[in-house]
Design a protein around this motif. Structure first.
Motif, PDB file in Angstrom:
ATOM      1  N   GLU A  22       0.803  -1.218   0.000  1.00  9.44           N
ATOM      2  CA  GLU A  22       0.000   0.000   0.000  1.00  9.44           C
ATOM      3  C   GLU A  22       0.837   1.269   0.000  1.00  9.44           C
ATOM      4  OE1 GLU A  22      -2.729  -0.423   3.262  1.00  9.44           O
ATOM      5  OE2 GLU A  22      -4.082  -1.689   2.087  1.00  9.44           O
ATOM      6  N   VAL A  23       2.141   1.144   0.179  1.00 17.16           N
ATOM      7  CA  VAL A  23       3.011   2.318   0.147  1.00 17.16           C
ATOM      8  C   VAL A  23       3.331   2.664  -1.313  1.00 17.16           C
ATOM      9  CG1 VAL A  23       5.257   3.230   0.858  1.00 17.16           C
ATOM     10  CG2 VAL A  23       4.013   1.670   2.365  1.00 17.16           C
ATOM     11  N   PRO A  24       3.237   3.932  -1.708  1.00 17.24           N
ATOM     12  CA  PRO A  24       3.588   4.316  -3.089  1.00 17.24           C
ATOM     13  C   PRO A  24       5.012   3.908  -3.456  1.00 17.24           C
ATOM     14  CG  PRO A  24       2.433   6.101  -1.992  1.00 17.24           C
ATOM     15  CD  PRO A  24       2.713   5.080  -0.931  1.00 17.24           C
ATOM     16  N   THR A  25       5.179   3.405  -4.668  1.00 17.56           N
ATOM     17  CA  THR A  25       6.476   2.900  -5.112  1.00 17.56           C
ATOM     18  C   THR A  25       6.900   3.584  -6.407  1.00 17.56           C
ATOM     19  OG1 THR A  25       5.323   1.076  -6.232  1.00 17.56           O
ATOM     20  CG2 THR A  25       6.207   0.632  -4.038  1.00 17.56           C
ATOM     21  N   ILE A  26       8.208   3.826  -6.516  1.00 16.56           N
ATOM     22  CA  ILE A  26       8.797   4.443  -7.700  1.00 16.56           C
ATOM     23  C   ILE A  26       9.906   3.527  -8.199  1.00 16.56           C
ATOM     24  CG2 ILE A  26      10.089   6.425  -8.603  1.00 16.56           C
ATOM     25  CD1 ILE A  26       8.870   8.075  -6.287  1.00 16.56           C
ATOM     26  N   ALA A  27       9.859   3.151  -9.469  1.00 18.54           N
ATOM     27  CA  ALA A  27      10.956   2.425 -10.092  1.00 18.54           C
ATOM     28  C   ALA A  27      11.895   3.437 -10.727  1.00 18.54           C
ATOM     29  CB  ALA A  27      10.438   1.449 -11.143  1.00 18.54           C
ATOM     30  N   ALA A  28      13.142   3.468 -10.269  1.00 14.44           N
ATOM     31  CA  ALA A  28      14.181   4.300 -10.883  1.00 14.44           C
ATOM     32  C   ALA A  28      14.959   3.389 -11.817  1.00 14.44           C
ATOM     33  CB  ALA A  28      15.088   4.908  -9.817  1.00 14.44           C
ATOM     34  N   VAL A  29      14.571   3.395 -13.088  1.00 13.85           N
ATOM     35  CA  VAL A  29      15.085   2.414 -14.049  1.00 13.85           C
ATOM     36  C   VAL A  29      16.387   2.946 -14.637  1.00 13.85           C
ATOM     37  CG1 VAL A  29      14.559   1.031 -16.075  1.00 13.85           C
ATOM     38  CG2 VAL A  29      12.715   1.709 -14.525  1.00 13.85           C
ATOM     39  N   ASN A  30      17.491   2.402 -14.158  1.00 19.07           N
ATOM     40  CA  ASN A  30      18.810   2.909 -14.510  1.00 19.07           C
ATOM     41  C   ASN A  30      19.388   2.284 -15.770  1.00 19.07           C
ATOM     42  OD1 ASN A  30      18.757   0.659 -12.585  1.00 19.07           O
ATOM     43  ND2 ASN A  30      20.963   0.582 -12.935  1.00 19.07           N
ATOM     44  N   GLY A  31      18.888   1.108 -16.170  1.00 19.97           N
ATOM     45  CA  GLY A  31      19.426   0.419 -17.337  1.00 19.97           C
ATOM     46  C   GLY A  31      18.385  -0.525 -17.900  1.00 19.97           C
ATOM     47  N   HIS A  32      18.819  -1.714 -18.299  1.00 20.20           N
ATOM     48  CA  HIS A  32      17.906  -2.663 -18.915  1.00 20.20           C
ATOM     49  C   HIS A  32      16.851  -3.159 -17.917  1.00 20.20           C
ATOM     50  CE1 HIS A  32      21.084  -2.672 -21.929  1.00 20.20           C
ATOM     51  NE2 HIS A  32      20.245  -3.257 -22.751  1.00 20.20           N
ATOM     52  N   ALA A  33      15.601  -3.154 -18.355  1.00 16.85           N
ATOM     53  CA  ALA A  33      14.485  -3.768 -17.611  1.00 16.85           C
ATOM     54  C   ALA A  33      13.861  -4.764 -18.583  1.00 16.85           C
ATOM     55  CB  ALA A  33      13.484  -2.718 -17.162  1.00 16.85           C
ATOM     56  N   ILE A  34      14.210  -6.026 -18.425  1.00 15.11           N
ATOM     57  CA  ILE A  34      13.919  -7.029 -19.439  1.00 15.11           C
ATOM     58  C   ILE A  34      13.036  -8.125 -18.845  1.00 15.11           C
ATOM     59  CG2 ILE A  34      14.920  -8.685 -21.070  1.00 15.11           C
ATOM     60  CD1 ILE A  34      15.698  -5.762 -21.604  1.00 15.11           C
ATOM     61  N   GLY A  35      12.040  -8.577 -19.609  1.00 15.33           N
ATOM     62  CA  GLY A  35      11.204  -9.695 -19.167  1.00 15.33           C
ATOM     63  C   GLY A  35      10.575  -9.424 -17.807  1.00 15.33           C
ATOM     64  N   ALA A  36      10.867 -10.295 -16.854  1.00 14.67           N
ATOM     65  CA  ALA A  36      10.333 -10.105 -15.506  1.00 14.67           C
ATOM     66  C   ALA A  36      10.832  -8.820 -14.870  1.00 14.67           C
ATOM     67  CB  ALA A  36      10.696 -11.299 -14.621  1.00 14.67           C
ATOM     68  N   GLY A  37      11.980  -8.312 -15.328  1.00 16.21           N
ATOM     69  CA  GLY A  37      12.472  -7.030 -14.829  1.00 16.21           C
ATOM     70  C   GLY A  37      11.597  -5.878 -15.282  1.00 16.21           C
ATOM     71  N   MET A  38      11.108  -5.953 -16.511  1.00 19.26           N
ATOM     72  CA  MET A  38      10.150  -4.951 -16.986  1.00 19.26           C
ATOM     73  C   MET A  38       8.846  -5.078 -16.209  1.00 19.26           C
ATOM     74  SD  MET A  38       8.848  -4.308 -20.871  1.00 19.26           S
ATOM     75  CE  MET A  38       7.433  -3.296 -21.280  1.00 19.26           C
ATOM     76  N   ASP A  39       8.425  -6.302 -15.950  1.00 21.95           N
ATOM     77  CA  ASP A  39       7.194  -6.495 -15.176  1.00 21.95           C
ATOM     78  C   ASP A  39       7.336  -5.927 -13.767  1.00 21.95           C
ATOM     79  OD1 ASP A  39       6.165  -7.726 -17.386  1.00 21.95           O
ATOM     80  OD2 ASP A  39       6.452  -9.765 -16.629  1.00 21.95           O
ATOM     81  N   LEU A  40       8.516  -6.103 -13.168  1.00 25.89           N
ATOM     82  CA  LEU A  40       8.746  -5.552 -11.836  1.00 25.89           C
ATOM     83  C   LEU A  40       8.638  -4.035 -11.856  1.00 25.89           C
ATOM     84  CD1 LEU A  40       9.518  -5.976  -8.878  1.00 25.89           C
ATOM     85  CD2 LEU A  40      11.919  -6.056  -9.580  1.00 25.89           C
ATOM     86  N   ALA A  41       9.188  -3.401 -12.881  1.00 28.83           N
ATOM     87  CA  ALA A  41       9.033  -1.943 -13.014  1.00 28.83           C
ATOM     88  C   ALA A  41       7.568  -1.571 -13.171  1.00 28.83           C
ATOM     89  CB  ALA A  41       9.854  -1.432 -14.198  1.00 28.83           C
ATOM     90  N   CYS A  42       6.830  -2.376 -13.940  1.00 27.37           N
ATOM     91  CA  CYS A  42       5.408  -2.094 -14.157  1.00 27.37           C
ATOM     92  C   CYS A  42       4.589  -2.258 -12.887  1.00 27.37           C
ATOM     93  CB  CYS A  42       4.856  -3.003 -15.253  1.00 27.37           C
ATOM     94  SG  CYS A  42       5.449  -2.618 -16.923  1.00 27.37           S
ATOM     95  N   LEU A  43       5.063  -3.050 -11.946  1.00 28.61           N
ATOM     96  CA  LEU A  43       4.362  -3.211 -10.674  1.00 28.61           C
ATOM     97  C   LEU A  43       4.439  -1.946  -9.819  1.00 28.61           C
ATOM     98  CD1 LEU A  43       5.449  -6.832  -9.722  1.00 28.61           C
ATOM     99  CD2 LEU A  43       3.074  -6.055  -9.905  1.00 28.61           C
TER     100      LEU A  43
END
Length: 266
Positions: free
Chosen positions: A103-124
Motif C-alpha cells: 500500500e506504500v507508493p512505489t517508484i521504479a528508478a530504471v537505470n538500465g535494462h528492464a527485461i522480461g520479468a524485470g520490466m514487469d517488476l518496473a510495471c508493478l
C-alpha cells in the motif's frame, strides 16, 4: 553469495537497490524473490515509511530471469509440468502479488535494462522514472516463453492493448524516450539525475499524510477491476476514515489559518 537487496532509509523513504550485477540483477533466483518478499513485509508493517524507490546496481535495473540457471535446468530436466507450475506460483508469483498489494507508493528508478520479468517488476511500481540509458523489453517470446509473472495483465493497463500486444509478440526492446511516448514511464532524465529525481519525487510524496497515501493507493488498485458504484462505496468508507485522523485536522487547520503547507506529524 552476497544479499540480493540493499536497503537504506532517506527519512520516510525506503530505497531498495537490487545488487547482483553479475546476473544483471536477475530476479528469478529464490533468494532474490525472498528478499523482495521480505522487504514488502517490512515496509508494509512500518508506518513511518511513506514511499519506496526501487533501482538496480551496475548497468541494469533487472534482467528478469536468470537465463544461465534456466539453461542449466533445461539441460538437467525441468521435471513434471505440474511441478514447474507450482514453482511459478510458489516463487516469483508470490513476490508479484506482494509487490502489487503493497500500500506504500512505489517508484521504479530504471537505470538500465528492464527485461522480461524485470520490466514487469518496473510495471508493478506506481511510477517509473527512466535514465536515458534505460531499455525495456517484454522479451519472453524470444525464448519461446510467455509472460509468467503478470506482464500480460500489467502492460495493457499501462500502454494499451494494441501496443502491449506489439511489444509482447515481437519481444522488441524500446528505449527510454519511446517508453515515455508509450506512457510506460513518466520522466526521462540524464543518468546522473536519476536517483536525485526519484528521491525528490519520493520525498514530495512522503511529506503527505501516511494514511491518505495508503488508502489512496489501495483505492487506485481496486479501481483497476471493480465497477464504478463499487469503487464509490469503497471511496466513501475510506474517506470516512480519513476525515477522522489528526493529520486531516492539522491540514484543515493550516488551510484555515492561511498557511499553504502543513508540517506532517512526526
Amino acid at each position: 553469495m552476497k544479499p540480493f537487496l540493499r536497503e537504506r532509509r532517506e527519512g520516510r523513504v525506503a530505497v531498495l537497490t537490487m545488487d547482483r550485477p553479475e546476473t544483471q540483477n536477475a530476479v528469478s533466483d529464490p533468494d532474490a524473490i525472498e528478499a523482495l518478499l521480505a522487504a514488502c513485509t517490512r515496509i508494509a508493517a512500518d508506518r513511518e515509511v511513506r514511499a519506496v524507490v526501487l533501482t538496480g546496481s551496475g548497468g541494469a535495473f533487472c534482467s528478469g530471469g536468470n537465463v544461465k540457471a534456466l539453461r542449466d535446468q533445461v539441460g538437467s530436466g525441468l521435471g513434471l509440468p505440474v511441478l514447474s507450475r507450482d514453482a511459478y506460483r510458489d516463487g516469483i508469483q508470490r513476490m508479484v502479488l506482494a509487490w502489487y498489494a503493497l500500500e506504500v507508493p512505489t517508484i521504479a528508478a530504471v537505470n538500465g535494462h528492464a527485461i522480461g520479468a524485470g520490466m514487469d517488476l518496473a510495471c508493478l511500481c506506481d511510477i517509473r522514472i527512466a535514465s536515458e540509458q534505460a531499455r525495456f523489453a517484454c522479451s519472453f517470446v524470444r525464448l519461446g516463453l510467455i509472460p509468467g509473472d503478470g506482464g500480460a495483465w500489467l502492460l495493457p493497463r499501462l500502454v494499451g492493448r494494441s501496443r502491449a500486444a506489439e511489444l509482447a509478440f515481437t519481444g522488441r526492446a524500446i528505449d527510454a524516450q519511446q517508453a515515455r511516448a508509450d506512457g510506460l514511464v513518466s520522466q526521462v532524465v540524464a543518468p546522473e539525475q536519476l536517483m536525485p529525481a526519484a528521491l525528490a519525487l519520493a520525498q514530495e510524496i512522503a511529506a503527505q499524510p501516511g494514511h491518505a497515501l495508503r488508502l489512496g493507493k489501495r483505492l487506485l488498485r481496486e479501481g483497476e477491476h471493480v465497477r464504478l458504484d463499487t469503487l464509490l462505496e469503497l471511496s466513501a468508507a475510506f474517506q470516512a476514515l480519513a476525515h477522522h485522523t489528526p493529520e486531516h485536522e492539522e491540514r484543515l487547520a493550516a488551510f484555515g489559518s492561511g498557511r499553504t503547507k502543513a508540517v506532517p506529524r512526526p
